[in-house]
Design a protein around this motif. Structure first.
Motif, PDB file in Angstrom:
ATOM      1  N   GLY A 106       0.803  -1.211   0.000  1.00 41.80           N
ATOM      2  CA  GLY A 106       0.000   0.000   0.000  1.00 41.80           C
ATOM      3  C   GLY A 106       0.839   1.266   0.000  1.00 41.80           C
ATOM      4  N   TRP A 107       1.995   1.221   0.622  1.00 43.91           N
ATOM      5  CA  TRP A 107       2.827   2.424   0.736  1.00 43.91           C
ATOM      6  C   TRP A 107       3.666   2.661  -0.522  1.00 43.91           C
ATOM      7  N   ASN A 108       4.295   1.592  -1.019  1.00 44.66           N
ATOM      8  CA  ASN A 108       5.183   1.740  -2.170  1.00 44.66           C
ATOM      9  C   ASN A 108       4.442   1.713  -3.501  1.00 44.66           C
ATOM     10  N   GLY A 109       3.471   0.766  -3.609  1.00 47.92           N
ATOM     11  CA  GLY A 109       2.737   0.657  -4.859  1.00 47.92           C
ATOM     12  C   GLY A 109       3.616   0.196  -6.012  1.00 47.92           C
ATOM     13  N   LYS A 110       3.176   0.546  -7.205  1.00 43.55           N
ATOM     14  CA  LYS A 110       3.904   0.262  -8.442  1.00 43.55           C
ATOM     15  C   LYS A 110       4.220  -1.227  -8.611  1.00 43.55           C
ATOM     16  N   LYS A 111       5.447  -1.540  -9.044  1.00 39.56           N
ATOM     17  CA  LYS A 111       5.781  -2.914  -9.435  1.00 39.56           C
ATOM     18  C   LYS A 111       5.744  -3.878  -8.259  1.00 39.56           C
ATOM     19  N   LEU A 112       6.288  -3.457  -7.113  1.00 34.97           N
ATOM     20  CA  LEU A 112       6.325  -4.337  -5.946  1.00 34.97           C
ATOM     21  C   LEU A 112       4.913  -4.700  -5.505  1.00 34.97           C
ATOM     22  N   ASP A 113       4.025  -3.732  -5.528  1.00 36.76           N
ATOM     23  CA  ASP A 113       2.623  -3.971  -5.179  1.00 36.76           C
ATOM     24  C   ASP A 113       2.013  -4.992  -6.131  1.00 36.76           C
ATOM     25  N   THR A 114       2.267  -4.817  -7.419  1.00 32.31           N
ATOM     26  CA  THR A 114       1.705  -5.730  -8.429  1.00 32.31           C
ATOM     27  C   THR A 114       2.217  -7.154  -8.237  1.00 32.31           C
ATOM     28  N   ILE A 115       3.514  -7.291  -8.009  1.00 29.43           N
ATOM     29  CA  ILE A 115       4.110  -8.627  -7.854  1.00 29.43           C
ATOM     30  C   ILE A 115       3.568  -9.326  -6.616  1.00 29.43           C
ATOM     31  N   LEU A 116       3.592  -8.642  -5.460  1.00 28.67           N
ATOM     32  CA  LEU A 116       3.148  -9.258  -4.210  1.00 28.67           C
ATOM     33  C   LEU A 116       1.654  -9.575  -4.222  1.00 28.67           C
ATOM     34  N   MET A 117       0.854  -8.710  -4.825  1.00 27.70           N
ATOM     35  CA  MET A 117      -0.593  -8.974  -4.887  1.00 27.70           C
ATOM     36  C   MET A 117      -0.925 -10.115  -5.847  1.00 27.70           C
ATOM     37  N   ARG A 118      -0.158 -10.257  -6.913  1.00 31.15           N
ATOM     38  CA  ARG A 118      -0.393 -11.403  -7.810  1.00 31.15           C
ATOM     39  C   ARG A 118       0.008 -12.712  -7.124  1.00 31.15           C
ATOM     40  N   ILE A 119       1.070 -12.651  -6.302  1.00 31.55           N
ATOM     41  CA  ILE A 119       1.440 -13.841  -5.530  1.00 31.55           C
ATOM     42  C   ILE A 119       0.335 -14.195  -4.549  1.00 31.55           C
ATOM     43  N   SER A 120      -0.237 -13.181  -3.885  1.00 29.70           N
ATOM     44  CA  SER A 120      -1.338 -13.453  -2.954  1.00 29.70           C
ATOM     45  C   SER A 120      -2.551 -13.991  -3.695  1.00 29.70           C
ATOM     46  N   ASP A 121      -2.785 -13.518  -4.922  1.00 33.24           N
ATOM     47  CA  ASP A 121      -3.900 -14.045  -5.727  1.00 33.24           C
ATOM     48  C   ASP A 121      -3.723 -15.530  -6.008  1.00 33.24           C
ATOM     49  N   ILE A 122      -2.488 -15.923  -6.259  1.00 34.47           N
ATOM     50  CA  ILE A 122      -2.210 -17.345  -6.525  1.00 34.47           C
ATOM     51  C   ILE A 122      -2.549 -18.188  -5.307  1.00 34.47           C
ATOM     52  N   PHE A 123      -2.145 -17.720  -4.117  1.00 30.09           N
ATOM     53  CA  PHE A 123      -2.450 -18.452  -2.886  1.00 30.09           C
ATOM     54  C   PHE A 123      -3.948 -18.475  -2.611  1.00 30.09           C
ATOM     55  N   LEU A 124      -4.626 -17.357  -2.874  1.00 26.06           N
ATOM     56  CA  LEU A 124      -6.065 -17.284  -2.618  1.00 26.06           C
ATOM     57  C   LEU A 124      -6.876 -18.139  -3.593  1.00 26.06           C
ATOM     58  N   ALA A 125      -6.265 -18.484  -4.731  1.00 27.63           N
ATOM     59  CA  ALA A 125      -6.976 -19.298  -5.722  1.00 27.63           C
ATOM     60  C   ALA A 125      -7.130 -20.751  -5.281  1.00 27.63           C
ATOM     61  N   PHE A 126      -6.268 -21.199  -4.347  1.00 28.60           N
ATOM     62  CA  PHE A 126      -6.327 -22.575  -3.857  1.00 28.60           C
ATOM     63  C   PHE A 126      -7.304 -22.683  -2.687  1.00 28.60           C
ATOM     64  N   PRO A 127      -8.064 -23.787  -2.611  1.00 29.14           N
ATOM     65  CA  PRO A 127      -8.829 -24.049  -1.377  1.00 29.14           C
ATOM     66  C   PRO A 127      -7.851 -24.199  -0.213  1.00 29.14           C
ATOM     67  N   GLY A 128      -8.076 -23.444   0.865  1.00 31.00           N
ATOM     68  CA  GLY A 128      -7.108 -23.344   1.955  1.00 31.00           C
ATOM     69  C   GLY A 128      -6.644 -24.665   2.525  1.00 31.00           C
ATOM     70  N   LEU A 129      -7.600 -25.501   2.959  1.00 31.38           N
ATOM     71  CA  LEU A 129      -7.227 -26.743   3.631  1.00 31.38           C
ATOM     72  C   LEU A 129      -6.582 -27.722   2.665  1.00 31.38           C
ATOM     73  N   VAL A 130      -7.026 -27.726   1.398  1.00 30.18           N
ATOM     74  CA  VAL A 130      -6.440 -28.633   0.397  1.00 30.18           C
ATOM     75  C   VAL A 130      -4.977 -28.263   0.155  1.00 30.18           C
ATOM     76  N   PHE A 131      -4.705 -26.948   0.035  1.00 28.08           N
ATOM     77  CA  PHE A 131      -3.324 -26.501  -0.156  1.00 28.08           C
ATOM     78  C   PHE A 131      -2.479 -26.861   1.057  1.00 28.08           C
TER      79      PHE A 131
END
Length: 282
Positions: A106-131
């Protein structure tokens, strides 16, 4: 506005404070009691006595004994330390990691924000307990690996909350004034951002304790958490599940412990959420 209408918010606030005190006290009893669990056990939780194996509940053994003659009450008490402290460690870990990542994004934004949020999207795409099952299986099971497996899938939620709150605070007038006054980045984050985003994160963490406790117990039940003979509630239920039809009290004992603990922490989380709700401040 009449006097009765004015009294309602005050009565509501007092009621919430009393409720918080009750559930906070119960949660504290669970945490402190589990820390001293080994001293509270009436019997050695690991001592086997086959002569009283599968004994029914009695005054001597209120929760009966398991197939090895171990006192179930003692095992439930000593198992609280593993179950509760593993859960608290997990929740603290994912809260801290997720909050740090969210503030950075949230503070830096730009590329770092995009990379970290896409990584979080990948984790959120999996069913929690199955992962978590897959990660724990690869790592070989055990309480520590179960905590790591659940932590790997659970941090993005906190990162999202911290990021959205940081973005909102970043654009506020008081933050602009603090920036113009010459505050350093570290001071802006620690003194202005962090205190103002703590509320939503704290409520989420409190409500997550019960969920994480059940998921840790679930991994242990499936054989990917605590390993016998370590006393842990999920593992104890798994170890005694084939006795459910003939000696149900052996399985019910750790199940009841999980139920009561999750209920206390969930009710505490609900109360904290209501206390921090701005509508109750009016």
């Amino acid at each position: 506005m009449d006097k009765s209408a004015r009294r309602k918010p005050k009565k509501q606030k007092n009621y919430l404070k009393k409720r918080f005190f009750i559930f906070a006290t119960l949660a504290l009893i669970l945490v402190v009691g589990s820390y001293f669990s080994e001293r509270l056990c009436p019997y050695d939780p690991y001592e086997q006595n086959l002569s009283i194996a599968k004994a029914s509940p009695s005054l001597a053994h209120p929760f009966g004994t398991d197939r090895y003659g171990r006192d179930m009450l003692s095992r439930v008490i000593v198992g609280s330390k593993t179950s509760i402290y593993s859960t608290l460690l997990l929740v603290v870990g994912i809260t801290v990691i997720g909050t740090i990542v969210g503030i950075i994004c949230g503070w830096n934004g730009k590329k770092l924000d995009t990379i970290l949020m896409r990584i979080s999207d990948i984790f959120l795409a999996f069913p929690g307990l199955v992962f978590a099952l897959a990660v724990a299986a690869v790592m070989g099971g055990g309480v520590q690996n179960a905590v790591i497996a659940l932590g790997a899938i659970s941090w993005p939620k906190y990162a999202r909350i911290a990021r959205s709150q940081t973005l909102a605070q970043k654009e506020s007038l008081y933050m602009r004034a603090a920036i113009l006054s010459g505050c350093s980045t570290g001071k802006l984050i620690l003194k202005h951002i962090l205190p103002n985003i703590t509320g939503p994160i704290l409520v989420t963490a409190m409500l997550d304790i019960g969920t994480m406790m059940m998921e840790l117990a679930g991994l242990s039940f499936l054989g990917l958490g605590a390993k016998p003979p370590v006393a842990e509630w999920g593992s104890m239920m798994s170890d005694t599940r084939n006795l459910l039809t003939t000696h149900p009290w052996v399985t019910f004992a750790p199940g009841i412990a999980i139920f009561l603990s999750v209920m206390v922490f969930n009710l505490l989380g609900d109360t904290v959420r209501d206390l921090l709700d701005p509508r109750n401040e009016r």
